[in-house]
Motif scaffolding. Structure first.
Motif, PDB file in Angstrom:
ATOM      1  N   SER A  32       0.888  -1.472  -0.300  1.00 32.68           N
ATOM      2  CA  SER A  32       0.064   0.077   0.042  1.00 32.68           C
ATOM      3  C   SER A  32       1.103   1.225  -0.187  1.00 32.68           C
ATOM      4  CB  SER A  32      -1.206  -0.165   1.087  1.00 32.68           C
ATOM      5  OG  SER A  32      -0.223   0.001   1.989  1.00 32.68           O
ATOM      6  N   ILE A  35       8.387   1.126  -0.814  1.00 32.18           N
ATOM      7  CA  ILE A  35       8.770   0.120  -1.708  1.00 32.18           C
ATOM      8  C   ILE A  35       7.988  -0.462  -1.792  1.00 32.18           C
ATOM      9  CG2 ILE A  35      10.680  -1.323  -1.705  1.00 32.18           C
ATOM     10  CD1 ILE A  35      12.202   0.021   0.963  1.00 32.18           C
ATOM     11  N   ARG A  55      -2.859  -3.561   4.989  1.00 27.99           N
ATOM     12  CA  ARG A  55      -3.613  -3.566   5.620  1.00 27.99           C
ATOM     13  C   ARG A  55      -5.017  -2.529   5.730  1.00 27.99           C
ATOM     14  NH1 ARG A  55      -0.553  -2.129  10.772  1.00 27.99           N
ATOM     15  NH2 ARG A  55       0.195  -1.270   9.808  1.00 27.99           N
ATOM     16  N   ARG A  56      -3.742  -0.987   4.615  1.00 32.33           N
ATOM     17  CA  ARG A  56      -5.108  -0.003   4.623  1.00 32.33           C
ATOM     18  C   ARG A  56      -6.018  -0.022   3.285  1.00 32.33           C
ATOM     19  NH1 ARG A  56      -0.896   3.966   4.998  1.00 32.33           N
ATOM     20  NH2 ARG A  56       0.521   2.881   4.731  1.00 32.33           N
ATOM     21  N   VAL A  79      -0.265  -9.325   7.879  1.00 29.64           N
ATOM     22  CA  VAL A  79       0.472 -10.053   8.064  1.00 29.64           C
ATOM     23  C   VAL A  79       0.843 -11.168   9.204  1.00 29.64           C
ATOM     24  CG1 VAL A  79       2.029  -9.252   5.713  1.00 29.64           C
ATOM     25  CG2 VAL A  79       2.445  -8.898   7.967  1.00 29.64           C
ATOM     26  N   ASN A 106       8.027  -7.741   2.075  1.00 32.88           N
ATOM     27  CA  ASN A 106       8.033  -6.242   2.405  1.00 32.88           C
ATOM     28  C   ASN A 106       8.161  -5.330   3.105  1.00 32.88           C
ATOM     29  OD1 ASN A 106       8.900  -3.472   1.174  1.00 32.88           O
ATOM     30  ND2 ASN A 106       6.196  -3.576   1.234  1.00 32.88           N
ATOM     31  N   TYR A 179      14.652  -3.405  15.767  1.00 33.86           N
ATOM     32  CA  TYR A 179      14.340  -3.108  14.700  1.00 33.86           C
ATOM     33  C   TYR A 179      15.883  -3.839  14.253  1.00 33.86           C
ATOM     34  CZ  TYR A 179      14.086  -1.653   9.889  1.00 33.86           C
ATOM     35  OH  TYR A 179      14.331  -1.490   8.345  1.00 33.86           O
ATOM     36  N   THR A 212      15.520   4.945   3.362  1.00 36.82           N
ATOM     37  CA  THR A 212      14.465   5.337   2.362  1.00 36.82           C
ATOM     38  C   THR A 212      13.773   6.329   2.587  1.00 36.82           C
ATOM     39  OG1 THR A 212      14.926   2.562   1.690  1.00 36.82           O
ATOM     40  CG2 THR A 212      12.786   3.875   0.079  1.00 36.82           C
ATOM     41  N   SER A 214      10.158   6.639   2.653  1.00 36.17           N
ATOM     42  CA  SER A 214       8.376   5.665   2.866  1.00 36.17           C
ATOM     43  C   SER A 214       8.088   6.965   4.375  1.00 36.17           C
ATOM     44  CB  SER A 214       8.881   4.924   2.452  1.00 36.17           C
ATOM     45  OG  SER A 214       8.939   4.140   3.947  1.00 36.17           O
TER      46      SER A 214
HETATM   47  N1  LIG Z   1      12.023   3.236   5.055  1.00 34.78           N
HETATM   48  C1  LIG Z   1      13.873   3.015   5.551  1.00 34.78           C
HETATM   49  O1  LIG Z   1      14.418   3.812   6.015  1.00 34.78           O
HETATM   50  C2  LIG Z   1      14.033   1.663   5.252  1.00 34.78           C
HETATM   51  C3  LIG Z   1      15.423   1.007   4.934  1.00 34.78           C
HETATM   52  C4  LIG Z   1      15.789  -0.063   4.914  1.00 34.78           C
HETATM   53  C5  LIG Z   1      14.568  -0.777   4.889  1.00 34.78           C
HETATM   54  N2  LIG Z   1      13.216  -0.462   4.186  1.00 34.78           N
HETATM   55  C6  LIG Z   1      11.838  -1.524   4.891  1.00 34.78           C
HETATM   56  O2  LIG Z   1      11.697  -1.732   4.173  1.00 34.78           O
HETATM   57  C7  LIG Z   1      10.302  -2.171   3.802  1.00 34.78           C
HETATM   58  C8  LIG Z   1       9.023  -1.574   3.368  1.00 34.78           C
HETATM   59  O3  LIG Z   1       9.251  -0.066   4.548  1.00 34.78           O
HETATM   60  P1  LIG Z   1       9.120   1.494   3.617  1.00 34.78           P
HETATM   61  O4  LIG Z   1       9.823   2.044   3.754  1.00 34.78           O
HETATM   62  O5  LIG Z   1       8.562   1.607   2.179  1.00 34.78           O
HETATM   63  O6  LIG Z   1       7.921   1.513   4.418  1.00 34.78           O
HETATM   64  P2  LIG Z   1       6.095   1.951   4.264  1.00 34.78           P
HETATM   65  O7  LIG Z   1       6.093   3.678   3.226  1.00 34.78           O
HETATM   66  O8  LIG Z   1       5.667   2.316   5.665  1.00 34.78           O
HETATM   67  O9  LIG Z   1       5.213   0.823   3.908  1.00 34.78           O
HETATM   68  C9  LIG Z   1       5.407  -1.008   4.511  1.00 34.78           C
HETATM   69  C10 LIG Z   1       4.061  -1.107   4.262  1.00 34.78           C
HETATM   70  O10 LIG Z   1       3.971  -2.515   5.379  1.00 34.78           O
HETATM   71  C11 LIG Z   1       2.900  -1.949   5.295  1.00 34.78           C
HETATM   72  N3  LIG Z   1       2.521  -2.839   6.965  1.00 34.78           N
HETATM   73  C12 LIG Z   1       2.876  -2.568   7.634  1.00 34.78           C
HETATM   74  N4  LIG Z   1       2.701  -3.684   8.578  1.00 34.78           N
HETATM   75  C13 LIG Z   1       1.967  -4.715   8.494  1.00 34.78           C
HETATM   76  C14 LIG Z   1       1.315  -5.052   8.872  1.00 34.78           C
HETATM   77  N5  LIG Z   1       1.353  -5.920  10.173  1.00 34.78           N
HETATM   78  N6  LIG Z   1       0.504  -5.650   8.347  1.00 34.78           N
HETATM   79  C15 LIG Z   1       0.456  -5.836   6.929  1.00 34.78           C
HETATM   80  N7  LIG Z   1       0.811  -4.893   6.270  1.00 34.78           N
HETATM   81  C16 LIG Z   1       2.059  -3.983   6.945  1.00 34.78           C
HETATM   82  C17 LIG Z   1       2.255  -0.964   5.001  1.00 34.78           C
HETATM   83  O11 LIG Z   1       0.498  -0.643   5.012  1.00 34.78           O
HETATM   84  P3  LIG Z   1       0.121  -0.547   6.105  1.00 34.78           P
HETATM   85  O12 LIG Z   1       0.129  -0.151   6.352  1.00 34.78           O
HETATM   86  O13 LIG Z   1      -1.543  -0.130   4.663  1.00 34.78           O
HETATM   87  O14 LIG Z   1      -0.498  -2.335   6.632  1.00 34.78           O
HETATM   88  C18 LIG Z   1       3.166  -0.475   4.292  1.00 34.78           C
HETATM   89  O15 LIG Z   1       2.429  -0.856   3.355  1.00 34.78           O
HETATM   90  C19 LIG Z   1      10.242  -3.058   5.697  1.00 34.78           C
HETATM   91  O16 LIG Z   1      10.068  -3.906   5.537  1.00 34.78           O
HETATM   92  C20 LIG Z   1      11.458  -1.898   6.070  1.00 34.78           C
HETATM   93  O17 LIG Z   1      11.801  -2.157   7.261  1.00 34.78           O
HETATM   94  C21 LIG Z   1      13.021   0.454   4.907  1.00 34.78           C
END
Ligand SMILES: NC(=O)c1ccc[n+]([C@@H]2O[C@H](COP(=O)([O-])OP(=O)(O)OC[C@H]3O[C@@H](n4cnc5c(N)ncnc54)[C@H](OP(=O)(O)O)[C@@H]3O)[C@@H](O)[C@H]2O)c1
Length: 282
Positions: A32, A35, A55-56, A79, A106, A179, A212, A214
């Motif tokens: 949603s 990444i 979820r959203r 998830v 992811n 984390y 990232t 996001s």
């Molecule tokens: N952002 C960074 O700086 C960074 C750096 C390194 C690695 N990462 C990794 O990259 C991945 C993606 O993160 P992002 O940066 O794209 O963050 P994001 O924009 O917050 O996206 C996270 C996604 O995960 C979903 N999510 C979270 N908890 C969930 C749950 N319990 N059940 C189902 N869906 C769930 C969220 O959707 P809903 O809220 O709609 O459920 C959203 O679609 C993560 O594994 C994160 O650890 C991020």
């Protein structure tokens, strides 16, 4: 009579494994935003059908409706809920007779702040989403990925599990203990199942992004508003998604995405005590 020799290209071990989006079926968790959203859209644009999980509902609907009908199939839910995983797997059976070509784990959450001050629930919540859910979805998907591996004679495409880790799964930093623990667990488990699944013809890819841009830092759990993340430089989610899809296509074992991330990890491998001193809170 002279025996015919097998040509080099006919030997299975010689063939480079490749994953191909066109005609494939993928699951992307966390579709949603950030990444996962970019991965879902790019896969759909390359001819792959995607089961997107989050979820959203309204945010997932926006992703689904931006592409031709039937390209992105939404599964709304958490998830960590096994019935949501079951719903996604039943889509795989309905859409492709139980053959899955790609699982991208992811979905992830973060938390910031000292370990000692935090509610113990924070560690459990982060581990549930970032680690235990990944193992559960992979366990459920492996039979379907095996079906894809068995069909390779008809369609040469190596099935893949891709786990989105983090640079912090290679070198831990202060104030992100939960984390880091979740991403270290993911890293170790990924290396282990990669070796286990090699004989089944399933590739396992670990992608480790750095910061990232996001919504990740807007949805931190158990974190007081004053806590912020310190980082040098950041990537947009579409760049992370593109690099991830390149790694998946080549069935790479592991990729560290940014130069800053690589510098941290390689400096730590050379001298962990030096990095400990640099990172120690004053
Ligand atoms: N952002 C960074 O700086 C960074 C750096 C390194 C690695 N990462 C990794 O990259 C991945 C993606 O993160 P992002 O940066 O794209 O963050 P994001 O924009 O917050 O996206 C996270 C996604 O995960 C979903 N999510 C979270 N908890 C969930 C749950 N319990 N059940 C189902 N869906 C769930 C969220 O959707 P809903 O809220 O709609 O459920 C959203 O679609 C993560 O594994 C994160 O650890 C991020």
């Amino acid at each position: 009579m002279a025996k015919s020799r097998p040509s080099l290209s006919s030997l299975a071990f010689w063939r480079k494994p490749r994953w191909r989006p066109a005609g494939s079926l993928a699951i992307v968790t966390g579709a949603s935003s950030g990444i996962g959203r970019e991965l879902t859209l790019r896969l759909a644009d390359q001819g792959c059908r995607v089961i997107g999980v989050a979820r959203r509902r309204e945010r997932l609907d926006e992703v689904v409706s931006s592409r031709p009908s039937g390209t992105i199939i939404p599964v709304v839910g958490d998830v960590t809920d096994s019935s949501v995983c079951d719903a996604a797997m039943s889509e795989v059976h309905q859409l492709a007779g139980g053959r899955l070509d790609l699982l991208i784990n992811n979905a992830g959450i973060g938390a910031i702040g000292p370990f000692f001050d935090a509610d113990p629930q924070r560690l459990r919540e982060v581990m549930e989403v970032n680690f235990f859910a990944v193992t559960q979805w992979s366990r459920a998907a492996i039979p379907c990925l095996r079906n894809a591996a068995a069909a390779q004679a008809d369609r040469p495409c190596t099935p893949v599990i891709c786990n989105i880790g983090s640079v912090l799964g290679h070198r831990a930093v202060p104030d992100k203990s939960e984390y880091c623990a979740s991403k270290f667990a993911l890293h170790g488990w990924t290396d282990s199942i990669r070796a286990e699944l090699a004989a089944a013809g399933i590739a396992v890819v670990l992608v480790s992004p750095s910061t990232t841009r996001s919504e990740f830092f807007d949805s931190l759990v158990g974190t007081s508003p004053g806590q912020t993340s310190k980082s040098v430089g950041s990537w947009p989610p579409d760049r992370v998604a593109q690099a991830t899809l390149t790694a998946i296509a080549a069935c790479r074992s592991e990729v560290l995405l940014s130069w800053g991330g690589k510098a941290l990890v390689y400096a730590d491998r050379l001298s962990p005590p030096l990095i400990d001193r640099v990172l120690a809170k004053k």
